[in-house]
Design a protein around this motif. Structure first.
Motif, short mmCIF file in Angstrom:
data_model
loop_
_atom_site.label_atom_id
_atom_site.label_comp_id
_atom_site.label_asym_id
_atom_site.label_seq_id
_atom_site.Cartn_x
_atom_site.Cartn_y
_atom_site.Cartn_z
N GLU A 40 29.98 64.78 48.60
CA GLU A 40 31.23 65.10 47.89
C GLU A 40 31.93 63.77 47.66
OE1 GLU A 40 33.23 67.72 45.92
OE2 GLU A 40 32.06 68.64 47.51
N TYR A 41 32.60 63.63 46.53
CA TYR A 41 33.31 62.38 46.24
C TYR A 41 34.70 62.68 45.70
CZ TYR A 41 31.55 63.42 41.53
OH TYR A 41 31.25 64.04 40.35
N ARG A 42 35.56 61.67 45.77
CA ARG A 42 36.92 61.83 45.26
C ARG A 42 36.90 61.91 43.74
NH1 ARG A 42 39.28 56.69 48.07
NH2 ARG A 42 37.06 56.21 48.01
N MET A 43 37.62 62.88 43.22
CA MET A 43 37.67 63.11 41.79
C MET A 43 38.56 62.06 41.10
SD MET A 43 35.79 65.67 41.16
CE MET A 43 34.81 66.53 42.36
N ALA A 44 38.28 61.84 39.82
CA ALA A 44 38.97 60.81 39.06
C ALA A 44 40.47 61.06 38.93
CB ALA A 44 38.35 60.68 37.67
N ARG A 45 40.88 62.30 38.92
CA ARG A 45 42.31 62.59 38.78
C ARG A 45 43.06 62.37 40.10
NH1 ARG A 45 40.68 67.16 34.97
NH2 ARG A 45 41.05 66.18 32.96
N ILE A 46 42.32 62.14 41.19
CA ILE A 46 42.94 61.95 42.50
C ILE A 46 42.89 60.49 42.93
CG2 ILE A 46 42.66 62.53 44.96
CD1 ILE A 46 41.65 65.27 43.99
N ALA A 47 41.81 59.79 42.64
CA ALA A 47 41.64 58.42 43.10
C ALA A 47 41.10 57.55 41.97
CB ALA A 47 40.68 58.39 44.29
N LEU A 48 41.63 56.36 41.87
CA LEU A 48 41.21 55.42 40.83
C LEU A 48 39.76 55.00 41.01
CD1 LEU A 48 44.29 53.02 40.81
CD2 LEU A 48 43.62 54.56 38.97
N ALA A 49 39.07 54.77 39.88
CA ALA A 49 37.75 54.15 39.94
C ALA A 49 37.93 52.79 40.58
CB ALA A 49 37.17 54.04 38.54
N PRO A 50 37.04 52.36 41.44
CA PRO A 50 35.71 52.89 41.72
C PRO A 50 35.64 53.79 42.95
CG PRO A 50 35.86 50.70 42.62
CD PRO A 50 37.21 51.02 42.00
N ALA A 51 36.66 54.59 43.22
CA ALA A 51 36.69 55.42 44.44
C ALA A 51 35.45 56.31 44.56
CB ALA A 51 37.96 56.27 44.47
N ALA A 92 25.78 53.49 42.09
CA ALA A 92 25.57 53.22 43.52
C ALA A 92 24.27 52.47 43.74
CB ALA A 92 25.59 54.52 44.31
N ALA A 93 23.22 52.84 43.04
CA ALA A 93 21.92 52.18 43.20
C ALA A 93 21.95 50.75 42.70
CB ALA A 93 20.83 52.97 42.48
N LEU A 94 22.73 50.51 41.66
CA LEU A 94 22.73 49.19 41.01
C LEU A 94 23.77 48.22 41.56
CD1 LEU A 94 22.28 50.43 37.35
CD2 LEU A 94 20.54 49.40 38.82
N THR A 95 24.63 48.68 42.45
CA THR A 95 25.71 47.81 42.94
C THR A 95 25.56 47.43 44.40
OG1 THR A 95 27.11 49.73 43.38
CG2 THR A 95 27.41 48.61 41.25
N CYS A 96 24.41 47.63 44.97
CA CYS A 96 24.20 47.28 46.38
C CYS A 96 24.55 45.81 46.60
CB CYS A 96 22.76 47.56 46.78
SG CYS A 96 22.47 47.26 48.52
N GLY A 97 25.49 45.57 47.49
CA GLY A 97 25.87 44.21 47.83
C GLY A 97 26.91 43.59 46.92
N GLU A 98 27.28 44.25 45.83
CA GLU A 98 28.33 43.71 44.97
C GLU A 98 29.67 44.03 45.62
OE1 GLU A 98 28.26 44.65 40.83
OE2 GLU A 98 26.09 44.41 40.70
N ILE A 99 30.30 43.06 46.16
CA ILE A 99 31.49 43.25 46.97
C ILE A 99 32.59 43.99 46.23
CG2 ILE A 99 33.33 42.07 48.25
CD1 ILE A 99 30.48 42.04 49.54
N ARG A 100 32.76 43.73 44.93
CA ARG A 100 33.87 44.38 44.22
C ARG A 100 33.67 45.89 44.07
NH1 ARG A 100 30.89 42.17 39.88
NH2 ARG A 100 30.60 43.67 38.20
#
Length: 169
Positions: A40-51, A92-100
């Motif tokens: 389950e993940y936080r919805m866009a209307r609740i939390a800003l990307a990249p939440a 998620a697969a493409l950002t492994c280790g990208e701190i931002r």
């Protein structure tokens, strides 16, 4: 012995859907002997990307931390999703280790996600906005800006295509 593990991410336009909504789609993975972690993940209307993608990356951290307890093979982790879930799986697969983007780098001795199964997930918001400058309600909710006013870096950060490099699955 440890078994391959699927991290599954539901769709719903980043503003709806639930992890329980796609349980039947997980049956083939069980038949193949996978463990499944349904996120389950936080919805866009609740939390800003990249939440939302942070939540998916934190699911990977949970899998790695709990590998012994649940018999997860951390060298055989697959992430999957459809539509918005496909977008988040790819990101998620493409950002492994990208701190931002990645608040939970893979633990020492484990790898990042080894494979991604993406069903019709958006990959490049910049090209989508070039074709439809007004965007759509779901994309606007995810980006939290009107497409014409979105900073290019914000659009790129949300686009899996902008994160592809030689280390990726």
């Amino acid at each position: 012995t440890p078994v391959p593990t699927l991290i599954n991410i539901h769709g719903g336009g980043w503003v709806g859907g639930t992890k329980e909504g796609n349980q039947m789609e997980l049956l083939p993975y069980f038949v193949l002997g996978f463990s499944v972690v349904n996120v389950e993940y936080r919805m866009a209307r609740i939390a800003l990307a990249p939440a939302a993608v942070e939540d998916c990356r934190l699911a990977l951290e949970w899998v790695v931390k709990n590998a012994r307890t649940y018999n997860f093979d951390t060298t055989r982790i697959v992430i999957a999703g459809g539509s918005a879930g496909g977008h988040l799986a790819a990101l998620a697969a493409l950002t492994c280790g990208e701190i931002r983007v990645d608040p939970a780098p893979a633990a020492p001795g484990s790898e990042c996600i080894q494979a991604a199964v993406v069903w019709y997930g958006p990959f490049d918001f910049a090209s989508m906005l070039a074709r439809a400058p007004a965007g759509d309600d779901a994309m606007n909710a995810l980006l939290r800006c009107k497409p014409a006013q979105c900073p290019k870096a914000q659009v790129a950060d949300a686009s899996p295509a902008a994160h592809v490099d030689a280390r990726d699955p």
